[in-house]
Design an enzyme around this catalytic site. Structure first.
Site, PDB file in Angstrom:
ATOM      1  CB  SER A 261      10.529   3.480   0.044  1.00 52.47           C
ATOM      2  OG  SER A 261       9.295   4.186   0.366  1.00 52.47           O
ATOM      3  CE  LYS A 262       9.251   2.193  -8.479  1.00 52.80           C
ATOM      4  NZ  LYS A 262       8.463   3.746  -8.953  1.00 52.80           N
ATOM      5  NE  ARG A 263       4.994   1.715  -0.202  1.00 54.16           N
ATOM      6  CZ  ARG A 263       5.009   1.759   0.666  1.00 54.16           C
ATOM      7  NH1 ARG A 263       3.786   2.679   0.837  1.00 54.16           N
ATOM      8  NH2 ARG A 263       5.980   0.783   1.293  1.00 54.16           N
TER       9      ARG A 263
END
Ligand code: GLU
Length: 510
Positions: A261-263
């Site tokens: 994910s972007k996180r």
């Protein structure tokens, strides 16, 4: 007869293209090129709620930067256009009518409140064969009631009439046959009268058929939709020309646990988008591979190997080689761990292939940003400096750390090196070195090296100590390229100046 390979990359412009989407585009491209086929870029923008301005340009720019060439698309044109779904309303309307006419679909008038009520009051409510006759639709309502509603201009959706109890087989070239019973599927909405647009499922199937797509290569997240798509092909009577499916495995977090994910990128400091993205709503800026300093060739090579292997131990492969070697047989079925350190390694490798002259050009803006005027040195000097340190960089921006001493004298001297290498004798010995240098007829690296090593030996000095102290005055720390390569490039005057500065400034450690 073998059909012509035609593949499509079909992103929805709902935000920046994720790196997983880029990999999907790349695999489609490699497959198409290898088979002498066509690569289509179709913009799936039927979900007006999720449309994000700028996303379509972003997709185009990203593919262009990576060298993924599109044969047919919004910008390129082509005889199967338009390639943007919002421009194909007539086509979808006509196809919705086909399904309504042959009884494969029906109109449903249930309001959002009624649907909400059904979900709230009936356990596990699903709009399907077991419930549809209790809802308000063209199957359950009398014909004159339906007509009245339509005449009144009531809003409706068209739902796919799924026959229960059938085994639906999705033949996936990677996964083999995946069988699902149609009873678990709901009567999916195919079209909404309110915005006169189809949903993803209908538009996707109609377009793949009309654009004569031979292979649907997409992310694993679309596998659950595939049985529905198989049934839609049948409902249209297109079962025989249905494309082959390939559902690519997920890109996993660096630790292998769960979807990337972007996180993860924010947390671990790597981009998950090809280009920097400026969110038009929040103003938030997300980093991109391009702006972080990756070469497109390195990103392509790195991504190609996330979920595919060449069957031998080759690692460095440019686009041409990837096209030659790519096969679906060597695509993996399990998720690919996103090893961003490996991504840096690829960038390092590709930077070594870039000529010193080209790297020097890429370094110029960084020099300027650090207050160095490149004209004071000239491109030849910059290229030679870059050539000496490029083996130590992963990114062009690392050149500054590695090569700044070629452009600015040291203002500080690494404390641990001073401690180890600068004793009370050093100012005197360095003074003698200055005299030696003044006498030296030639600054050529190996010539000067002979001479200085000879002088060290004659005086019975310790080579390591003297050479490291020398380096400390010129570079500011005890690391860097070969010392005499540095002084050859810097020249006699600058070398002497720095030694003298060092003698003045470096204080022996207590
Ligand atoms: N529009 C879908 C997406 O955003 C396309 C999925 C497919 O390739 O069928 O990925």
């Amino acid at each position: 007869m073998e059909r012509k390979v035609r593949v499509r990359f079909a992103p929805s412009p709902t935000g920046p293209l994720h790196i997983g989407g880029v990999r999907t585009a790349l695999y489609n491209y490699l497959f198409a090129r290898q088979h002498g086929g066509d690569m289509i870029l179709r913009i799936e923008d039927t979900d007006s709620q999720r449309f994000v301005p700028g996303a379509e340009d972003y997709i185009n720019e990203s593919l262009k930067w990576l060298g993924i060439k599109i044969d047919e698309g919004v910008r390129e044109g082509g005889k199967y256009g338009p390639y943007k779904q919002s421009e194909r309303r007539d086509i979808y309307r006509e196809h919705v009518k086909m399904l309504l006419d042959n009884g494969k679909a029906y109109m449903a008038f249930d309001t959002p409140a009624e649907l909400e009520e059904a979900r709230a009051t009936r356990p596990n409510f699903q709009y399907d064969a077991s419930t549809r006759m209790s809802m308000r639709n063209s199957l359950s309502l009398p014909a004159d009631e339906v007509k009245r509603l339509l005449d009144e201009g009531a809003q409706y959706v068209v739902r796919f009439k799924i026959e229960p109890g059938r085994d639906v087989v999705v033949n996936d070239l990677l996964r083999g046959n995946v069988t699902i019973n149609s009873s678990v599927l709901d009567d999916k909405v195919l079209y909404k009268s309110a915005d006169d647009l189809p949903t993803y499922h209908l538009a996707n199937i109609v377009d793949d058929h009309l654009m004569e797509v031979s292979h649907v290569i997409r992310g694993e997240e679309w596998l659950p939709s595939a049985p529905l798509h198989v049934l839609l092909y049948e409902a249209f009577g297109w079962g025989d020309t249905r494309p082959d499916f390939v559902h690519l495995p997920l890109l996993l977090k660096p630790d292998g646990k769960g979807k990337l994910s972007k996180r993860d990128g924010d947390r671990l400091g790597f981009p998950v988008f090809p280009l920097e993205w400026h969110d038009p709503k929040s103003g938030e800026i997300s980093s991109g591979y391009r702006e972080t300093g990756y070469l497109p060739e390195a990103v392509v090579n790195f991504l190609a190997l996330l979920g595919w292997n060449p069957g031998d131990d080759s690692e460095i492969m440019n686009m041409e080689e990837l096209i030659k070697k790519f096969t679906l047989e060597h695509c993996s079925r399990s998720g690919a761990r996103f090893d961003f350190e490996k991504g840096k390694w690829f960038n390092h490798k590709y930077l070594q292939e870039v000529s010193d002259e080209k790297l020097a050009e890429m370094f110029v803006p960084i020099l300027k940003a650090n207050g160095v005027n490149p004209d004071d040195y000239g491109m030849d000097y910059i290229a030679r400096a870059v050539g000496m340190v490029k083996g130590r960089i992963n990114f062009v921006k690392d050149l500054w750390d590695q090569a700044k001493f070629f452009f600015v004298e040291p203002t500080e001297y690494a404390a641990k090196d001073v401690k180890k290498r600068w004793n009370a004798d050093m100012p005197r010995i360095m003074g003698e070195l200055v005299e030696e240098l003044k006498k030296a007829p030639d600054m050529t690296s190996n010539v000067l090296e002979q001479e200085i090593l000879g002088w060290i030996a004659e005086n019975g000095y310790h080579t390591g100590n003297v050479m490291n102290a020398f380096r400390l005055t010129v570079v500011g720390e005890c690391k860097g390229p070969h010392m005499f390569d540095i002084t050859e490039l810097m020249g006699k005057d600058e070398t002497i100046r720095r030694i003298e500065l060092g003698i003045e400034r470096i204080k022996p450690a207590e």
